[in-house]
Write a protein that holds these residues in place. Structure first.
Motif, mmCIF file in Angstrom:
data_model
loop_
_atom_site.group_PDB
_atom_site.id
_atom_site.type_symbol
_atom_site.label_atom_id
_atom_site.label_comp_id
_atom_site.label_asym_id
_atom_site.label_seq_id
_atom_site.Cartn_x
_atom_site.Cartn_y
_atom_site.Cartn_z
ATOM 1 N N THR A 1 37.313 76.343 8.249
ATOM 2 C CA THR A 1 36.090 76.689 7.429
ATOM 3 C C THR A 1 35.060 75.901 7.960
ATOM 4 O O THR A 1 35.257 74.696 8.337
ATOM 5 N N CYS A 2 33.831 76.376 8.053
ATOM 6 C CA CYS A 2 32.850 75.378 8.145
ATOM 7 C C CYS A 2 31.591 76.045 7.131
ATOM 8 O O CYS A 2 31.450 77.293 6.811
ATOM 9 N N SER A 3 30.579 75.230 7.041
ATOM 10 C CA SER A 3 29.343 75.898 6.279
ATOM 11 C C SER A 3 28.084 74.851 6.776
ATOM 12 O O SER A 3 28.272 74.018 7.212
ATOM 13 N N PHE A 4 27.065 75.620 6.776
ATOM 14 C CA PHE A 4 25.434 74.877 7.141
ATOM 15 C C PHE A 4 24.737 75.675 6.462
ATOM 16 O O PHE A 4 24.939 76.744 6.021
ATOM 17 N N ILE B 1 25.434 79.169 4.458
ATOM 18 C CA ILE B 1 26.506 80.029 5.008
ATOM 19 C C ILE B 1 27.886 79.551 5.355
ATOM 20 O O ILE B 1 27.597 78.208 5.750
ATOM 21 N N THR B 2 28.876 80.173 4.888
ATOM 22 C CA THR B 2 30.231 79.466 5.083
ATOM 23 C C THR B 2 30.933 80.440 5.878
ATOM 24 O O THR B 2 30.926 81.538 5.591
ATOM 25 N N LEU B 3 31.733 80.025 6.850
ATOM 26 C CA LEU B 3 32.570 80.806 7.650
ATOM 27 C C LEU B 3 34.111 80.376 7.878
ATOM 28 O O LEU B 3 34.359 79.129 7.720
ATOM 29 N N GLN B 4 34.812 81.359 8.232
ATOM 30 C CA GLN B 4 36.103 81.112 8.221
ATOM 31 C C GLN B 4 36.642 81.608 9.697
ATOM 32 O O GLN B 4 36.141 82.833 10.210
ATOM 33 N N VAL B 5 37.384 80.871 10.440
ATOM 34 C CA VAL B 5 37.812 81.237 11.855
ATOM 35 C C VAL B 5 39.108 82.082 11.844
ATOM 36 O O VAL B 5 40.178 81.915 11.031
ATOM 37 N N GLU B 6 39.135 83.119 12.619
ATOM 38 C CA GLU B 6 40.463 83.753 12.905
ATOM 39 C C GLU B 6 40.518 83.885 14.379
ATOM 40 O O GLU B 6 39.494 83.915 15.184
ATOM 41 N N LYS B 7 41.772 83.598 14.757
ATOM 42 C CA LYS B 7 42.087 83.413 16.177
ATOM 43 C C LYS B 7 43.124 84.313 16.628
ATOM 44 O O LYS B 7 44.055 84.778 16.006
ATOM 45 N N ASP B 8 42.877 84.899 17.844
ATOM 46 C CA ASP B 8 43.945 85.544 18.572
ATOM 47 C C ASP B 8 44.912 84.690 19.383
ATOM 48 O O ASP B 8 44.633 83.952 19.998
ATOM 49 N N ASP B 9 46.480 85.003 18.878
ATOM 50 C CA ASP B 9 47.226 84.237 19.543
ATOM 51 C C ASP B 9 47.257 84.472 21.042
ATOM 52 O O ASP B 9 47.871 83.533 21.741
ATOM 53 N N ALA B 10 46.896 85.464 21.597
ATOM 54 C CA ALA B 10 46.942 85.728 23.293
ATOM 55 C C ALA B 10 45.540 85.021 23.656
ATOM 56 O O ALA B 10 45.347 85.314 24.863
ATOM 57 N N GLN C 1 42.592 85.595 23.504
ATOM 58 C CA GLN C 1 41.364 86.613 24.049
ATOM 59 C C GLN C 1 40.111 86.607 23.126
ATOM 60 O O GLN C 1 39.106 87.151 23.742
ATOM 61 N N TRP C 2 40.137 86.300 21.978
ATOM 62 C CA TRP C 2 39.216 86.404 21.139
ATOM 63 C C TRP C 2 39.349 85.349 19.945
ATOM 64 O O TRP C 2 40.373 84.910 19.619
ATOM 65 N N VAL C 3 38.011 84.788 19.464
ATOM 66 C CA VAL C 3 37.849 84.056 18.391
ATOM 67 C C VAL C 3 36.873 84.831 17.476
ATOM 68 O O VAL C 3 35.957 85.096 17.848
ATOM 69 N N LYS C 4 37.282 84.840 16.186
ATOM 70 C CA LYS C 4 36.248 85.573 15.278
ATOM 71 C C LYS C 4 35.815 84.474 14.026
ATOM 72 O O LYS C 4 36.779 83.995 13.425
ATOM 73 N N TYR C 5 34.576 84.362 13.802
ATOM 74 C CA TYR C 5 34.153 83.647 12.606
ATOM 75 C C TYR C 5 33.654 84.664 11.848
ATOM 76 O O TYR C 5 32.538 85.538 12.010
ATOM 77 N N VAL C 6 34.437 84.700 10.631
ATOM 78 C CA VAL C 6 33.816 85.487 9.535
ATOM 79 C C VAL C 6 33.116 85.030 8.209
ATOM 80 O O VAL C 6 33.627 83.890 7.910
ATOM 81 N N SER C 7 32.026 85.621 7.797
ATOM 82 C CA SER C 7 31.280 84.864 6.728
ATOM 83 C C SER C 7 32.213 85.138 5.252
ATOM 84 O O SER C 7 32.757 86.151 5.269
#
Length: 131
Positions: free
Chosen positions: A45-48, A56-65, A67-73
Protein backbone atom coordinates in the motif's frame (compact mmCIF):
# COMPACT_ATOMS: atom_id res chain seq x y z
CA UNK A 1 -16.32 2.03 -13.17
CA UNK A 2 -15.76 4.23 -16.20
CA UNK A 3 -12.62 4.40 -18.36
CA UNK A 4 -11.88 8.11 -18.06
CA UNK A 5 -8.38 8.35 -19.47
CA UNK A 6 -5.95 6.13 -21.29
CA UNK A 7 -2.56 6.98 -22.79
CA UNK A 8 0.33 4.90 -24.10
CA UNK A 9 4.05 5.40 -24.48
CA UNK A 10 7.02 3.32 -25.60
CA UNK A 11 9.60 2.91 -22.82
CA UNK A 12 13.22 1.93 -23.49
CA UNK A 13 13.19 -0.92 -21.04
CA UNK A 14 12.35 -4.62 -21.31
CA UNK A 15 8.77 -5.32 -20.25
CA UNK A 16 9.76 -7.58 -17.33
CA UNK A 17 12.20 -4.98 -15.95
CA UNK A 18 9.56 -2.26 -16.07
CA UNK A 19 7.00 -4.58 -14.46
CA UNK A 20 9.38 -5.41 -11.59
CA UNK A 21 10.04 -1.71 -11.04
CA UNK A 22 6.47 -0.38 -11.12
CA UNK A 23 5.07 -3.30 -9.10
CA UNK A 24 7.03 -2.06 -6.06
CA UNK A 25 5.27 0.79 -4.27
CA UNK A 26 8.57 2.16 -3.01
CA UNK A 27 9.29 3.20 -6.63
CA UNK A 28 5.84 4.68 -7.32
CA UNK A 29 6.74 8.05 -5.75
CA UNK A 30 9.29 8.62 -8.53
CA UNK A 31 6.41 8.92 -11.02
CA UNK A 32 4.20 11.32 -9.07
CA UNK A 33 3.89 15.04 -9.88
CA UNK A 34 5.76 17.50 -7.65
CA UNK A 35 2.62 18.83 -5.93
CA UNK A 36 2.02 15.44 -4.27
CA UNK A 37 3.08 15.45 -0.60
CA UNK A 38 3.02 13.17 2.44
CA UNK A 39 4.28 10.07 0.63
CA UNK A 40 4.27 6.83 2.66
CA UNK A 41 4.60 3.26 1.35
CA UNK A 42 4.71 -0.37 2.40
CA UNK A 43 5.14 -3.39 0.14
CA UNK A 44 1.42 -3.46 -0.73
CA UNK A 45 0.00 0.00 0.00
CA UNK A 46 0.89 3.66 -0.28
CA UNK A 47 -0.68 6.95 0.71
CA UNK A 48 -0.12 10.55 -0.31
CA UNK A 49 -1.84 13.94 -0.36
CA UNK A 50 -2.92 15.84 -3.45
CA UNK A 51 -3.82 19.53 -3.02
CA UNK A 52 -7.58 20.14 -3.22
CA UNK A 53 -8.30 16.37 -3.24
CA UNK A 54 -6.91 15.20 0.09
CA UNK A 55 -5.30 11.97 1.18
CA UNK A 56 -5.37 8.97 -1.17
CA UNK A 57 -4.47 5.42 -0.18
CA UNK A 58 -3.72 2.80 -2.84
CA UNK A 59 -3.22 -0.95 -2.82
CA UNK A 60 -1.23 -2.75 -5.51
CA UNK A 61 -2.49 -5.79 -7.42
CA UNK A 62 -0.05 -7.67 -9.66
CA UNK A 63 -0.39 -10.00 -12.61
CA UNK A 64 1.68 -13.17 -12.28
CA UNK A 65 2.38 -13.07 -16.03
CA UNK A 66 3.92 -9.57 -15.66
CA UNK A 67 1.47 -8.01 -18.13
CA UNK A 68 -0.18 -5.49 -15.81
CA UNK A 69 -0.04 -3.76 -12.44
CA UNK A 70 -3.15 -2.20 -10.94
CA UNK A 71 -3.28 0.44 -8.22
CA UNK A 72 -6.67 0.36 -6.46
CA UNK A 73 -7.89 3.17 -4.21
CA UNK A 74 -8.68 2.22 -0.63
CA UNK A 75 -9.52 5.80 0.35
CA UNK A 76 -9.82 9.15 -1.34
CA UNK A 77 -12.41 11.45 -2.89
CA UNK A 78 -13.84 8.72 -5.19
CA UNK A 79 -13.15 5.03 -5.86
CA UNK A 80 -10.73 4.58 -8.76
CA UNK A 81 -8.16 2.25 -10.29
CA UNK A 82 -5.01 3.00 -12.26
CA UNK A 83 -4.19 0.12 -14.59
CA UNK A 84 -0.68 -0.13 -16.06
CA UNK A 85 -0.64 -2.55 -19.00
CA UNK A 86 2.69 -3.69 -20.44
CA UNK A 87 3.24 -5.06 -23.95
CA UNK A 88 6.72 -5.99 -25.16
CA UNK A 89 7.67 -4.19 -28.38
CA UNK A 90 11.18 -5.58 -28.76
CA UNK A 91 13.60 -7.29 -26.39
CA UNK A 92 14.63 -3.90 -25.02
CA UNK A 93 11.43 -1.80 -25.29
CA UNK A 94 7.82 -2.09 -24.23
CA UNK A 95 4.60 -0.16 -24.58
CA UNK A 96 2.95 0.93 -21.36
CA UNK A 97 -0.67 2.02 -21.31
CA UNK A 98 -2.11 3.79 -18.29
CA UNK A 99 -5.87 3.74 -17.89
CA UNK A 100 -7.81 5.39 -15.09
CA UNK A 101 -11.14 3.87 -14.13
CA UNK A 102 -13.32 5.82 -11.69
CA UNK A 103 -16.68 5.41 -10.08
CA UNK A 104 -17.92 8.98 -10.34
CA UNK A 105 -21.09 10.71 -11.53
CA UNK A 106 -21.07 12.04 -15.09
CA UNK A 107 -21.26 15.70 -13.99
CA UNK A 108 -18.05 15.28 -11.96
CA UNK A 109 -16.29 13.64 -14.89
CA UNK A 110 -16.37 16.91 -16.81
CA UNK A 111 -14.63 18.66 -13.91
CA UNK A 112 -11.88 16.13 -13.30
CA UNK A 113 -11.13 14.79 -16.80
CA UNK A 114 -8.48 17.44 -17.52
CA UNK A 115 -6.60 17.02 -14.19
CA UNK A 116 -6.65 13.24 -14.63
CA UNK A 117 -5.26 13.54 -18.16
CA UNK A 118 -2.50 15.82 -16.81
CA UNK A 119 -1.73 13.31 -14.05
CA UNK A 120 -1.51 10.36 -16.47
CA UNK A 121 0.68 12.36 -18.85
CA UNK A 122 2.99 13.40 -16.01
CA UNK A 123 3.36 9.79 -14.82
CA UNK A 124 4.17 8.56 -18.34
CA UNK A 125 6.62 11.43 -18.90
CA UNK A 126 8.48 10.58 -15.69
CA UNK A 127 8.61 6.89 -16.64
CA UNK A 128 10.03 7.77 -20.07
CA UNK A 129 12.60 10.15 -18.52
CA UNK A 130 13.93 7.44 -16.21
CA UNK A 131 15.04 5.30 -19.14
Amino acid sequence: MKDIESQSRIINRPSKDLYDFIAEFHHFAKFLPEQVTGWDATDTTCSFNIPNLGKITLQVEKDDAAQWVKYVSLSGPAPFELLCELKPETETTCQITLTVFADIPAFMLMMIAKPIKSFVTAVLDKMAEMW
